[in-house]
Design an enzyme around this catalytic site. Structure first.
Site, mmCIF file in Angstrom:
data_model
loop_
_atom_site.group_PDB
_atom_site.id
_atom_site.type_symbol
_atom_site.label_atom_id
_atom_site.label_comp_id
_atom_site.label_asym_id
_atom_site.label_seq_id
_atom_site.Cartn_x
_atom_site.Cartn_y
_atom_site.Cartn_z
ATOM 1 N N ILE A 106 1.157 13.861 -7.731
ATOM 2 C CA ILE A 106 0.567 12.607 -7.242
ATOM 3 C C ILE A 106 1.110 11.456 -8.073
ATOM 4 O O ILE A 106 1.174 11.553 -9.308
ATOM 5 C CB ILE A 106 -0.979 12.658 -7.347
ATOM 6 C CG1 ILE A 106 -1.523 13.914 -6.646
ATOM 7 C CG2 ILE A 106 -1.609 11.394 -6.763
ATOM 8 C CD1 ILE A 106 -3.036 14.092 -6.755
ATOM 9 N N GLY A 115 1.022 7.386 -9.425
ATOM 10 C CA GLY A 115 0.110 6.258 -9.653
ATOM 11 C C GLY A 115 -1.311 6.693 -9.957
ATOM 12 O O GLY A 115 -2.261 6.225 -9.328
ATOM 13 N N SER A 155 -3.044 6.331 -12.851
ATOM 14 C CA SER A 155 -3.719 5.705 -14.000
ATOM 15 C C SER A 155 -5.081 5.152 -13.615
ATOM 16 O O SER A 155 -5.941 4.962 -14.471
ATOM 17 C CB SER A 155 -2.854 4.583 -14.583
ATOM 18 O OG SER A 155 -2.793 3.493 -13.685
ATOM 19 N N SER A 156 -5.281 4.878 -12.328
ATOM 20 C CA SER A 156 -6.556 4.281 -11.899
ATOM 21 C C SER A 156 -6.746 4.527 -10.404
ATOM 22 O O SER A 156 -5.876 5.097 -9.738
ATOM 23 C CB SER A 156 -6.554 2.765 -12.180
ATOM 24 O OG SER A 156 -5.518 2.138 -11.452
ATOM 25 N N GLY A 157 -7.905 4.109 -9.918
ATOM 26 C CA GLY A 157 -8.138 4.004 -8.484
ATOM 27 C C GLY A 157 -8.028 5.288 -7.685
ATOM 28 O O GLY A 157 -8.478 6.363 -8.102
ATOM 29 N N ILE A 158 -7.418 5.156 -6.519
ATOM 30 C CA ILE A 158 -7.366 6.265 -5.562
ATOM 31 C C ILE A 158 -6.542 7.424 -6.132
ATOM 32 O O ILE A 158 -6.896 8.592 -5.962
ATOM 33 C CB ILE A 158 -6.766 5.775 -4.220
ATOM 34 C CG1 ILE A 158 -7.632 4.660 -3.623
ATOM 35 C CG2 ILE A 158 -6.626 6.935 -3.233
ATOM 36 C CD1 ILE A 158 -6.986 3.908 -2.455
ATOM 37 N N GLY A 159 -5.458 7.106 -6.829
ATOM 38 C CA GLY A 159 -4.602 8.159 -7.399
ATOM 39 C C GLY A 159 -5.338 8.965 -8.442
ATOM 40 O O GLY A 159 -5.253 10.204 -8.467
ATOM 41 N N SER A 188 -2.051 1.940 4.148
ATOM 42 C CA SER A 188 -3.135 0.947 4.148
ATOM 43 C C SER A 188 -3.444 0.630 5.602
ATOM 44 O O SER A 188 -2.580 0.836 6.476
ATOM 45 C CB SER A 188 -2.651 -0.334 3.451
ATOM 46 O OG SER A 188 -3.569 -1.386 3.631
ATOM 47 N N TYR A 245 3.395 -7.471 1.591
ATOM 48 C CA TYR A 245 2.700 -6.198 1.397
ATOM 49 C C TYR A 245 2.603 -5.438 2.718
ATOM 50 O O TYR A 245 2.912 -4.240 2.787
ATOM 51 C CB TYR A 245 1.307 -6.465 0.814
ATOM 52 C CG TYR A 245 0.472 -5.223 0.612
ATOM 53 C CD1 TYR A 245 0.744 -4.318 -0.410
ATOM 54 C CD2 TYR A 245 -0.622 -4.952 1.441
ATOM 55 C CE1 TYR A 245 -0.029 -3.180 -0.602
ATOM 56 C CE2 TYR A 245 -1.407 -3.827 1.260
ATOM 57 C CZ TYR A 245 -1.115 -2.939 0.233
ATOM 58 O OH TYR A 245 -1.881 -1.815 0.058
HETATM 59 P P1 NAP Z 1 -4.723 0.613 -8.380
HETATM 60 O O1 NAP Z 1 -5.990 1.002 -9.041
HETATM 61 O O2 NAP Z 1 -4.075 -0.683 -8.732
HETATM 62 O O3 NAP Z 1 -3.688 1.808 -8.538
HETATM 63 C C1 NAP Z 1 -2.330 1.656 -8.255
HETATM 64 C C2 NAP Z 1 -1.581 2.678 -9.044
HETATM 65 O O4 NAP Z 1 -0.183 2.560 -8.734
HETATM 66 C C3 NAP Z 1 -1.719 2.479 -10.553
HETATM 67 O O5 NAP Z 1 -1.821 3.744 -11.153
HETATM 68 C C4 NAP Z 1 -0.396 1.816 -10.922
HETATM 69 O O6 NAP Z 1 0.010 2.060 -12.252
HETATM 70 C C5 NAP Z 1 0.504 2.551 -9.961
HETATM 71 N N1 NAP Z 1 1.823 1.962 -9.883
HETATM 72 C C6 NAP Z 1 2.179 0.679 -9.596
HETATM 73 N N2 NAP Z 1 3.513 0.554 -9.659
HETATM 74 C C7 NAP Z 1 4.010 1.774 -9.993
HETATM 75 C C8 NAP Z 1 5.302 2.297 -10.216
HETATM 76 N N3 NAP Z 1 6.392 1.523 -10.137
HETATM 77 N N4 NAP Z 1 5.446 3.616 -10.513
HETATM 78 C C9 NAP Z 1 4.360 4.412 -10.614
HETATM 79 N N5 NAP Z 1 3.108 3.968 -10.454
HETATM 80 C C10 NAP Z 1 2.950 2.672 -10.141
HETATM 81 O O7 NAP Z 1 -4.931 0.510 -6.809
HETATM 82 P P2 NAP Z 1 -5.365 1.592 -5.702
HETATM 83 O O8 NAP Z 1 -6.241 0.851 -4.780
HETATM 84 O O9 NAP Z 1 -5.839 2.843 -6.293
HETATM 85 O O10 NAP Z 1 -3.961 1.802 -4.960
HETATM 86 C C11 NAP Z 1 -3.495 3.084 -4.580
HETATM 87 C C12 NAP Z 1 -2.795 2.968 -3.238
HETATM 88 O O11 NAP Z 1 -3.760 2.594 -2.257
HETATM 89 C C13 NAP Z 1 -1.701 1.915 -3.185
HETATM 90 O O12 NAP Z 1 -0.578 2.427 -2.485
HETATM 91 C C14 NAP Z 1 -2.350 0.776 -2.424
HETATM 92 O O13 NAP Z 1 -1.390 -0.006 -1.748
HETATM 93 C C15 NAP Z 1 -3.226 1.550 -1.481
HETATM 94 N N6 NAP Z 1 -4.336 0.782 -0.898
HETATM 95 C C16 NAP Z 1 -5.333 0.273 -1.678
HETATM 96 C C17 NAP Z 1 -6.357 -0.427 -1.098
HETATM 97 C C18 NAP Z 1 -7.493 -1.018 -1.884
HETATM 98 O O14 NAP Z 1 -8.279 -1.775 -1.335
HETATM 99 N N7 NAP Z 1 -7.661 -0.708 -3.135
HETATM 100 C C19 NAP Z 1 -6.382 -0.607 0.294
HETATM 101 C C20 NAP Z 1 -5.352 -0.073 1.066
HETATM 102 C C21 NAP Z 1 -4.340 0.623 0.460
HETATM 103 P P3 NAP Z 1 -0.209 1.007 -13.455
HETATM 104 O O15 NAP Z 1 -1.563 1.314 -13.993
HETATM 105 O O16 NAP Z 1 0.885 1.337 -14.398
HETATM 106 O O17 NAP Z 1 -0.094 -0.353 -12.868
#
Ligand code: NAP
Length: 286
Positions: free
Chosen positions: A14, A16, A18-22, A144, A157
């Site tokens: 998996i 990304g 470090s936080s969130g959905i991942g 998304s 985006y």
């Molecule tokens: P998040 O908490 O900001 O997590 C994003 C993750 O991606 C972080 O672990 C970040 O690492 C990592 N990342 C960014 N650039 C990277 C790179 N170059 N290589 C490896 N890892 C990288 O946000 P999230 O909401 O969980 O996002 C996860 C996915 O869901 C994304 O694809 C996002 O577009 C999608 N999404 C989110 C939402 C929402 O509302 N939250 C809605 C629709 C879709 P760092 O900690 O190093 O920055």
């Protein structure tokens, strides 16, 4: 960093985490019995992941992978194969938001958004696919609702997420002809670091938005309301849809993570789960 298991286990990588959905998906996958390779671009940011794994009582194999750095992608995938001999699934979760509009951003800004959200997905998928073919595995990408519905001030985006959806919808019948299942997971608003990571200073952005200031303010006000704890999904709720893509016997191509996301994408999609298009394109490669 790697752990060994006495039993051959299904292995998922998996991005990304470090936080969130991942992060939530990594813990949920490990809890569901998957050997889980949780990757981050910066291993110094693994504290929350380690704490969540410890709290859940699960073990993760934490490795570095920056999706825009092809060498780190190859090293991570090759390392998994060297250590475990198999890769059964990949979850392209890493991504980054971006707020802007054509006149307020440079083409270089747009390229950067594409680099992480689109080419990053391709880098990882390309490295993984030979190994997924070997296991009859799964290629899952968190896109998304913005991969289906274009949204104001999200041109770059949404373009990147549309690109991923188009790429994966096109790849799906080809990969399926060789036994690999391809899915996209479409969250709506999820309370993660996603918005914070955009680094938005609302007043400064609105002040710099010239003729777009009123529209930008209205958009930001609406968006902030969507990300309140009452309105947004939790990361664990969104990760449940990633687990569905990972474990369902025959996962849909397109999986929305909530009733809200289903309702929102229904405004645009006649083929909400992707089965109608794939039923058609599957026949083109058989
Ligand atoms: P998040 O908490 O900001 O997590 C994003 C993750 O991606 C972080 O672990 C970040 O690492 C990592 N990342 C960014 N650039 C990277 C790179 N170059 N290589 C490896 N890892 C990288 O946000 P999230 O909401 O969980 O996002 C996860 C996915 O869901 C994304 O694809 C996002 O577009 C999608 N999404 C989110 C939402 C929402 O509302 N939250 C809605 C629709 C879709 P760092 O900690 O190093 O920055």
């Amino acid at each position: 960093m790697s752990t060994t298991s006495p039993h051959p286990a299904r292995t998922v990588l998996i991005t990304g985490t470090s936080s969130g959905i991942g992060l939530a998906a990594a813990v949920a996958a490990a809890r569901a019995g998957w050997r889980t390779v949780a990757t981050l671009r910066n291993p110094d940011r693994a504290d929350a992941l380690r704490a969540a794994a410890a709290e859940a009582g699960v073990e993760l194999d934490i490795r570095r992978l920056d999706v825009v750095d092809e060498e780190s992608v190859a090293a991570a995938v090759d390392g998994v194969i060297a250590d475990y001999g198999r890769l059964d699934a990949v979850v392209n979760n890493a991504g980054a938001g971006h707020l802007g509009t054509l006149e307020l951003e440079t083409v270089a800004d747009v390229r950067e958004v594409m680099e992480v959200n689109f080419f990053g997905v391709l880098n990882v998928s390309k490295a993984a696919l030979p190994h997924l073919r070997a296991t009859g595995g799964r290629l899952i990408t968190v896109t998304s609702v913005g991969g289906v519905v274009g949204q104001p001030f999200n041109e770059a985006y949404c373009a990147a997420k549309f690109a991923v959806e188009g790429y994966m919808e096109s790849l799906a019948p080809v990969a399926r002809s060789l036994g690999v299942s391809v899915s996209v997971v479409e969250p709506g608003a999820v309370a993660t670091e996603f918005v914070n990571n955009i680094g938005l200073d609302t007043d400064a952005r609105v002040a710099a938005a010239g003729p777009y200031a009123d529209a930008l303010r209205a958009y930001i006000d609406r968006t902030v309301a969507q990300f309140t704890p009452d309105a947004a999904q939790t990361p664990a709720e969104a990760a449940a849809s990633v687990l569905e893509a990972l474990t369902a016997e025959e996962p849909a191509f397109r999986i929305q993570t909530s009733p809200w996301a289903r309702g929102f994408t229904a405004a645009k999609l006649a083929d909400q789960d992707g089965s109608a298009v794939l039923a058609m394109t599957d026949t083109w490669v058989r």
